[in-house]
Design an enzyme around this catalytic site. Structure first.
Site, short mmCIF file in Angstrom:
data_model
loop_
_atom_site.label_atom_id
_atom_site.label_comp_id
_atom_site.label_asym_id
_atom_site.label_seq_id
_atom_site.Cartn_x
_atom_site.Cartn_y
_atom_site.Cartn_z
N CYS A 178 0.83 -1.20 0.00
CA CYS A 178 0.00 0.00 0.00
C CYS A 178 0.87 1.25 0.00
O CYS A 178 0.58 2.22 -0.71
CB CYS A 178 -0.92 -0.01 1.22
SG CYS A 178 -2.04 1.39 1.29
N CYS A 194 -4.36 -1.85 5.64
CA CYS A 194 -4.10 -0.45 5.30
C CYS A 194 -5.33 0.18 4.64
O CYS A 194 -5.76 -0.25 3.57
CB CYS A 194 -2.91 -0.42 4.36
SG CYS A 194 -2.27 1.18 3.97
#
Length: 376
Positions: free
Chosen positions: A81, A181
């Site tokens: 991410c 995330c």
């Protein structure tokens, strides 16, 4: 902090997820986060805008997760991410607004060194050892670091909360975010079941004194202490195990996992020592000292090696000692890195527990993170 330092600051919120059906309620819902961010921006008197990156997030992070789990590997979406979303798509969006930098709340530090007139950027651990998040940024490049600021890297979490309280920010006492995330806590099996369907399979218990050599090996004497042997996963005569239960899909489990098997009646808890997604079998061993849980080393394929500091990367035939961790928050362990033509071998001073393919191994020189790679 950035305003105090004289920066002109714009607040930006990323929306990366729309499907609330797999998230656990009240754990990091994006709508609440977005509102909190907007209120903080108003309080600080800075512009605020939201950006929807959910299509890119699904393509680059979620699809990658499904693919990795299907292969029986253990991905780290938070590392991806940062590499793919925060410091790529989001960074480019910020640059289109004529930003000079992006700033994030990671507990890590960035330093600069001069190398014959060229600026090199160092990624260093945060001052708060309990919160250091440099691991999650282990795939960043020099270019990405050149545009990054980490304003709380020199502070501890309590100090950050105290600053937020003094500023009367709504997030001062907000719980730490956990889980995926920008998605929050998810029920992983339910999350994975969106694409990976349940499939009954056997749970096999392998005794700790099992012959550790694979049944395909004709002559035990041919096995030497070669790098490939030292870094290979635990192998054993699979026929020596016994069935102790069933599971709903080998791809839902990972090496070292204890919870989720729902199998009792053993003197010591069962830990997963291997998953065979091709044949849909899970192999387990009793107790956290089972030899199947430990390995002396690991291997990173050539294409998966990443140096945050490319100026000091190892060349073929070169070896160097570093401190290494194989998962977030794991204590750093002494290891030797050995560069060969096919990739990088990491040999630890002490055997490591639950080395899982797909995770990131990260190496440090003192407090500087200098490189990382995906465990094969």
């Amino acid at each position: 902090l950035l305003k105090e330092q004289g920066y002109e600051v714009i607040g930006m919120f990323m929306k990366n997820w729309h499907d609330d059906s797999v998230t656990i309620s009240d754990e990091c819902p994006w709508l609440e986060d977005s509102n909190d961010a907007m209120i903080v921006a108003q309080k600080l008197g800075i512009p605020f805008q939201a950006i929807d990156l959910s299509a890119e997030y699904k393509k680059r992070i979620v699809d990658y997760m499904f693919d990795e789990y299907q292969k029986g590997r253990t991905p780290n979406p938070d590392v991806l991410c940062n590499r793919e979303i925060k410091f790529d798509i989001f960074l480019k969006a910020a640059m289109r607004l004529n930003a000079d930098y992006i700033a994030t709340g990671h507990y890590c530090r960035r330093d600069e060194i001069d190398d014959n007139g060229e600026t090199l950027y160092q990624l260093k651990a945060g001052k708060d050892n309990n919160k250091d998040q440099s691991y999650f940024l282990c795939q960043l490049t020099q270019e990405q670091l050149s545009k990054a600021l980490f304003p709380i890297g020199e502070l501890t979490k309590p100090e950050v909360r105290e600053i937020a309280k003094v500023q009367d920010l709504i997030t001062a006492d907000k719980k730490d975010s956990q889980g995926l995330c920008f998605i929050g806590k998810v029920r992983l099996p339910e999350f994975l079941q969106q694409q990976l369907k349940p499939k009954k399979g056997d749970v096999i218990e392998v005794p700790a004194d099992s012959d550790i050599y694979n049944e395909d090996t004709e002559d035990v004497e041919v096995i030497t202490d070669s790098l490939d042997t030292i870094t290979a996963p635990f192998v054993y005569q699979k026929s020596s195990g016994k069935k102790v239960g069933e599971h709903n899909g080998a791809h839902y489990f990972t090496i070292g996992q204890r919870k989720g098997l729902n199998i009792g009646g053993t003197p010591e808890p069962l830990f997963i020592i291997d998953t065979d997604t091709k044949n849909n079998i899970i192999y387990t061993g009793q107790g956290e000292n089972h030899p199947g849980l430990y390995r002396k080393g690991l291997f990173i394929e050539e294409g998966d090696i990443h140096w945050v500091r490319p100026d000091i990367k190892l060349t073929v035939g070169e070896t160097r000692d570093y401190m290494v961790r194989i998962r977030y928050r794991q204590p750093l362990e002494k290891a030797q890195l050995i560069k060969e033509a096919n990739g990088l071998y990491i040999i630890f001073d002490q055997p490591q527990k639950a080395i899982a393919a797909g995770q990131f191994a990260v190496w440090y020189s003192e407090d500087e993170l200098v490189g990382s790679g995906v465990i094969a």
